[in-house]
Design a protein around this motif. Structure first.
Motif, PDB file in Angstrom:
ATOM      1  N   PRO A  33      12.483  25.075  -7.956  1.00 17.03           N
ATOM      2  CA  PRO A  33      13.163  26.429  -7.519  1.00 17.03           C
ATOM      3  C   PRO A  33      14.174  26.247  -6.353  1.00 17.03           C
ATOM      4  O   PRO A  33      14.172  25.291  -5.607  1.00 17.03           O
ATOM      5  CB  PRO A  33      12.148  27.435  -6.900  1.00 17.03           C
ATOM      6  CG  PRO A  33      10.779  26.765  -7.396  1.00 17.03           C
ATOM      7  CD  PRO A  33      11.083  25.211  -7.504  1.00 17.03           C
ATOM      8  N   THR A  34      15.241  27.028  -6.505  1.00 19.53           N
ATOM      9  CA  THR A  34      16.427  26.785  -5.751  1.00 19.53           C
ATOM     10  C   THR A  34      15.856  26.961  -4.318  1.00 19.53           C
ATOM     11  O   THR A  34      16.441  26.689  -3.293  1.00 19.53           O
ATOM     12  CB  THR A  34      17.687  27.904  -6.045  1.00 19.53           C
ATOM     13  OG1 THR A  34      17.239  28.987  -5.911  1.00 19.53           O
ATOM     14  CG2 THR A  34      18.185  27.308  -7.191  1.00 19.53           C
ATOM     15  N   GLU A  35      14.838  27.972  -3.895  1.00 21.47           N
ATOM     16  CA  GLU A  35      14.464  28.153  -2.796  1.00 21.47           C
ATOM     17  C   GLU A  35      13.760  26.882  -1.930  1.00 21.47           C
ATOM     18  O   GLU A  35      13.732  26.958  -0.471  1.00 21.47           O
ATOM     19  CB  GLU A  35      13.476  29.429  -2.487  1.00 21.47           C
ATOM     20  CG  GLU A  35      12.250  29.197  -3.375  1.00 21.47           C
ATOM     21  CD  GLU A  35      12.021  29.782  -4.659  1.00 21.47           C
ATOM     22  OE1 GLU A  35      11.112  30.021  -5.275  1.00 21.47           O
ATOM     23  OE2 GLU A  35      13.235  30.145  -5.259  1.00 21.47           O
ATOM     24  N   GLU A  36      13.449  26.024  -2.733  1.00 16.91           N
ATOM     25  CA  GLU A  36      12.778  24.851  -2.087  1.00 16.91           C
ATOM     26  C   GLU A  36      14.112  23.606  -1.923  1.00 16.91           C
ATOM     27  O   GLU A  36      13.690  22.618  -1.390  1.00 16.91           O
ATOM     28  CB  GLU A  36      12.071  24.109  -3.344  1.00 16.91           C
ATOM     29  CG  GLU A  36      10.295  25.010  -3.277  1.00 16.91           C
ATOM     30  CD  GLU A  36       9.728  24.586  -2.001  1.00 16.91           C
ATOM     31  OE1 GLU A  36      10.058  24.300  -1.127  1.00 16.91           O
ATOM     32  OE2 GLU A  36       8.602  25.426  -2.103  1.00 16.91           O
ATOM     33  N   ALA A  39      13.847  22.366   1.397  1.00 14.15           N
ATOM     34  CA  ALA A  39      12.287  22.048   1.942  1.00 14.15           C
ATOM     35  C   ALA A  39      11.818  21.033   1.285  1.00 14.15           C
ATOM     36  O   ALA A  39      12.097  19.920   1.310  1.00 14.15           O
ATOM     37  CB  ALA A  39      11.729  23.393   1.927  1.00 14.15           C
ATOM     38  N   LEU A  40      11.064  21.404   0.316  1.00 11.14           N
ATOM     39  CA  LEU A  40      10.266  20.444  -0.710  1.00 11.14           C
ATOM     40  C   LEU A  40      11.185  19.396  -1.620  1.00 11.14           C
ATOM     41  O   LEU A  40      11.140  18.131  -1.265  1.00 11.14           O
ATOM     42  CB  LEU A  40       9.562  20.977  -1.603  1.00 11.14           C
ATOM     43  CG  LEU A  40       8.397  20.235  -2.705  1.00 11.14           C
ATOM     44  CD1 LEU A  40       7.560  19.175  -1.606  1.00 11.14           C
ATOM     45  CD2 LEU A  40       7.585  20.890  -3.462  1.00 11.14           C
ATOM     46  N   THR A  41      12.327  19.823  -1.951  1.00 10.02           N
ATOM     47  CA  THR A  41      13.043  19.034  -3.006  1.00 10.02           C
ATOM     48  C   THR A  41      13.947  18.101  -1.858  1.00 10.02           C
ATOM     49  O   THR A  41      13.727  16.601  -2.233  1.00 10.02           O
ATOM     50  CB  THR A  41      13.977  20.027  -3.832  1.00 10.02           C
ATOM     51  OG1 THR A  41      13.538  20.984  -4.529  1.00 10.02           O
ATOM     52  CG2 THR A  41      14.948  19.141  -4.560  1.00 10.02           C
ATOM     53  N   ASP A  42      14.257  18.529  -1.058  1.00  5.50           N
ATOM     54  CA  ASP A  42      15.328  17.460   0.145  1.00  5.50           C
ATOM     55  C   ASP A  42      14.120  16.510   0.352  1.00  5.50           C
ATOM     56  O   ASP A  42      14.677  15.451   0.499  1.00  5.50           O
ATOM     57  CB  ASP A  42      15.822  18.363   0.928  1.00  5.50           C
ATOM     58  CG  ASP A  42      16.838  17.507   1.895  1.00  5.50           C
ATOM     59  OD1 ASP A  42      17.679  16.838   1.177  1.00  5.50           O
ATOM     60  OD2 ASP A  42      16.691  17.593   2.961  1.00  5.50           O
ATOM     61  N   GLN A  43      13.081  17.115   0.961  1.00  5.73           N
ATOM     62  CA  GLN A  43      12.190  16.102   1.681  1.00  5.73           C
ATOM     63  C   GLN A  43      11.671  14.964   0.819  1.00  5.73           C
ATOM     64  O   GLN A  43      11.529  13.877   0.943  1.00  5.73           O
ATOM     65  CB  GLN A  43      11.068  16.714   2.460  1.00  5.73           C
ATOM     66  CG  GLN A  43      11.463  17.628   3.486  1.00  5.73           C
ATOM     67  CD  GLN A  43      11.565  16.914   4.741  1.00  5.73           C
ATOM     68  OE1 GLN A  43      12.000  15.931   4.643  1.00  5.73           O
ATOM     69  NE2 GLN A  43      11.236  17.567   5.885  1.00  5.73           N
ATOM     70  N   MET A  44      11.206  15.602  -0.256  1.00  2.00           N
ATOM     71  CA  MET A  44      10.791  14.682  -1.518  1.00  2.00           C
ATOM     72  C   MET A  44      11.955  13.654  -1.694  1.00  2.00           C
ATOM     73  O   MET A  44      11.391  12.338  -1.994  1.00  2.00           O
ATOM     74  CB  MET A  44      10.264  15.451  -2.503  1.00  2.00           C
ATOM     75  CG  MET A  44       9.393  14.630  -3.679  1.00  2.00           C
ATOM     76  SD  MET A  44       8.601  16.063  -4.855  1.00  2.00           S
ATOM     77  CE  MET A  44       7.688  15.012  -5.776  1.00  2.00           C
ATOM     78  N   ARG A  45      12.948  14.011  -2.203  1.00  2.00           N
ATOM     79  CA  ARG A  45      14.062  13.055  -2.511  1.00  2.00           C
ATOM     80  C   ARG A  45      14.273  11.980  -1.328  1.00  2.00           C
ATOM     81  O   ARG A  45      14.293  10.716  -1.500  1.00  2.00           O
ATOM     82  CB  ARG A  45      15.518  13.602  -2.888  1.00  2.00           C
ATOM     83  CG  ARG A  45      15.374  14.361  -4.083  1.00  2.00           C
ATOM     84  CD  ARG A  45      16.591  15.333  -4.493  1.00  2.00           C
ATOM     85  NE  ARG A  45      16.333  15.893  -5.701  1.00  2.00           N
ATOM     86  CZ  ARG A  45      17.433  16.764  -6.197  1.00  2.00           C
ATOM     87  NH1 ARG A  45      18.314  16.882  -5.272  1.00  2.00           N
ATOM     88  NH2 ARG A  45      17.459  17.517  -7.117  1.00  2.00           N
TER      89      ARG A  45
END
Length: 128
Positions: A33-36, A39-45
């Protein structure tokens, strides 16, 4: 292990595995989701890519055993961090359980390889 056959960090199976898995995370995280996004998306990448970047740095620091091991320790920490983000992605239902298990298991392989390098640095460092 014949280290002469390794001309760069890109020749290492562990680097190839970490790189391919970081790219898989990139593809899968496009559906988060765009709200991530920050947060999660950026950190995981970031953490998955950092495993590869730190391994490249470690490879270039093989003249100095302590620096080599320190960079490999950074790789290990980033791989473990990526596993945490994978667990969050599964719990938040952004990844299905099988995708999460596969990614998590791959990082267990990466961690195993890194620990082996950390515990046996003399076969990797450059002896002049």
């Amino acid at each position: 292990m014949d280290k002469k056959r390794f001309k760069s960090h890109e020749d290492l199976a562990i680097f190839k595995l970490a790189f391919d898995t970081a790219m898989k995370i990139f593809q899968l995280s496009k559906k988060f989701p765009t709200e991530e996004k920050y947060a999660l998306t950026d950190q995981m990448r970031r953490s998955s890519r950092s495993v590869c970047a730190n391994l490249a740095e470690a490879w270039r620091k093989r003249r100095y055993k302590a620096a080599f091991i320190a960079k490999l320790n950074d790789c290990e920490a980033e791989a473990a961090e990526t596993q945490v983000w994978i667990k969050f992605a599964v719990k938040c239902e952004y990844l299905d359980i099988e995708q999460g298990r596969e990614l998590y298991g791959t990082y267990n392989q990466v961690l195993s390889g890194l620990v082996n390098m950390i515990n046996n640095p003399n076969q990797w460092i450059i002896h002049e």
